[in-house]
Design a protein around this motif. Sequence first.
Motif, PDB file in Angstrom:
ATOM      1  N   THR A 226       0.817  -1.339  -0.092  1.00 55.99           N
ATOM      2  CA  THR A 226       0.078  -0.022   0.058  1.00 55.99           C
ATOM      3  C   THR A 226       0.876   1.237  -0.078  1.00 55.99           C
ATOM      4  N   TYR A 227       2.214   1.153   0.070  1.00 56.81           N
ATOM      5  CA  TYR A 227       3.126   2.458   0.058  1.00 56.81           C
ATOM      6  C   TYR A 227       2.988   3.153  -1.126  1.00 56.81           C
ATOM      7  N   VAL A 228       2.697   4.538  -0.694  1.00 53.95           N
ATOM      8  CA  VAL A 228       2.940   5.623  -1.605  1.00 53.95           C
ATOM      9  C   VAL A 228       3.781   6.654  -1.214  1.00 53.95           C
ATOM     10  N   ALA A 229       4.987   6.886  -1.993  1.00 54.11           N
ATOM     11  CA  ALA A 229       5.935   7.782  -1.473  1.00 54.11           C
ATOM     12  C   ALA A 229       5.424   9.319  -1.168  1.00 54.11           C
ATOM     13  N   ASP A 230       5.836   9.615  -0.228  1.00 50.05           N
ATOM     14  CA  ASP A 230       5.562  11.030   0.356  1.00 50.05           C
ATOM     15  C   ASP A 230       6.697  11.690   0.884  1.00 50.05           C
ATOM     16  N   PHE A 231       7.814  12.248  -0.275  1.00 54.65           N
ATOM     17  CA  PHE A 231       8.925  12.914   0.178  1.00 54.65           C
ATOM     18  C   PHE A 231       8.560  14.394   0.713  1.00 54.65           C
ATOM     19  N   PRO A 232       9.215  14.868   1.695  1.00 54.57           N
ATOM     20  CA  PRO A 232       8.996  16.253   2.079  1.00 54.57           C
ATOM     21  C   PRO A 232       9.838  17.138   0.904  1.00 54.57           C
ATOM     22  N   GLY A 233       9.179  18.192   0.761  1.00 52.43           N
ATOM     23  CA  GLY A 233       9.505  19.128  -0.286  1.00 52.43           C
ATOM     24  C   GLY A 233       9.733  18.524  -1.551  1.00 52.43           C
ATOM     25  N   PHE A 234       8.874  17.676  -1.868  1.00 52.48           N
ATOM     26  CA  PHE A 234       9.039  16.918  -3.218  1.00 52.48           C
ATOM     27  C   PHE A 234       7.574  17.411  -4.051  1.00 52.48           C
ATOM     28  N   PRO A 235       7.593  17.791  -5.249  1.00 47.98           N
ATOM     29  CA  PRO A 235       8.744  17.698  -6.178  1.00 47.98           C
ATOM     30  C   PRO A 235       9.396  19.025  -6.122  1.00 47.98           C
TER      31      PRO A 235
END
Lengths: 303, 53
Positions: free
Chosen positions: A242-251
């Motif tokens: 179920t992982y969905v990437a959620d990087f801070p400051g992205f894009p």
Amino acid sequence: MTIRLDHVLEPGSGKAVEVRRGEVVRVEQLEGGQCADFNAFNLHDYREFFHCGRTRVLHGMFPTAGDMLWSAPPRERPMFTIIADTAGINDLSFPRCTGVLFEYAWGYETHTNCQDILAEAEREYGLTPDDVHDSFNLWMNTKIDADTGRLSVERNTSQAGDYVELVAHFDCLVVVSVCGADVFNTSNFSLKPLRLAVRTATADERVEWLLPEARRFANQRVVEDFKIKEIRTERELSRDPTYVADFPGFPIRTTSVEVELTDDEYRQLEALRSHGGFGATDGEVLRHAFFTWCLDHWMQPHP
Amino acid sequence: MSGQLVAVEINQQQAELLDRLVAQGVGASRAEVLRNGFAGFCADQMALPEPAE
Ligand SMILES: [Zn+2]
């Protein structure tokens, strides 16, 4: 001032001790010339532990009185301040010594080493050998070759009675080992006892050294900030479907700013560009120059 | 000012820093902050002692 614990660390041994906020842990030479390895954990959350790397960058390779010991990112906060250091020969460059080191270097099947000593000492609190981390090396006299970056160990110059004292900024478990390296120079080729003591800080020491409990920066993360708050219990890693990437400051998005330079300024920019090392285009050279100037004039030097 | 226009690519984080410098009075706009910083860098370079041969 009350001494709450007073313990002799015999050669080949170590000890885990609770050091509460506002208490002072003291490690002392009884005979002199003995290296000690120092590990520390947050007593209420062992996943926060002492970090050589952050401490090294902020205070250099050889921390001494006035310097702080920091916990690992993402917690990244001062765990202790060194309030006394009579010899001033501590090290953050070497990792703890291990059984493997003595096996490959000398062929020992069994040999005293800090990894095993620290692991056995902290087992009293349910920690495992995987929880041992790189140490703050008290009385380890190390040198760094500026050209090659190679590390070396020189003779231990500490004397009987030398001591290091650290005040805890939050409740910690401190683990100290008598470094087991007797076939290296670390402790002058002999293993000797050390004294480990915990006392309350005096009122003056609290005023001078103790930091406020509240976190100072939002990026000093606590468990509540984590997306996963539980500690893993399985050794095997498996993918979360179920992982969905959620990087801070992205894009990252770029924009272009048009900067008008005088002819004089533009000649300086051209000179920098032809000198080399600042970038290939006018825009790159100007950006390099600008942020270099920012680093020199606008960056906060120290947290 | 009859000068040269130089296009500088910056990202949103760098823009945020520039905006803070605008707020601190380093320049009236992002472009002016960049220009003043560039001039500051050049002045710093001039202030450095000549390397001894
Ligand atoms: Zn050791």
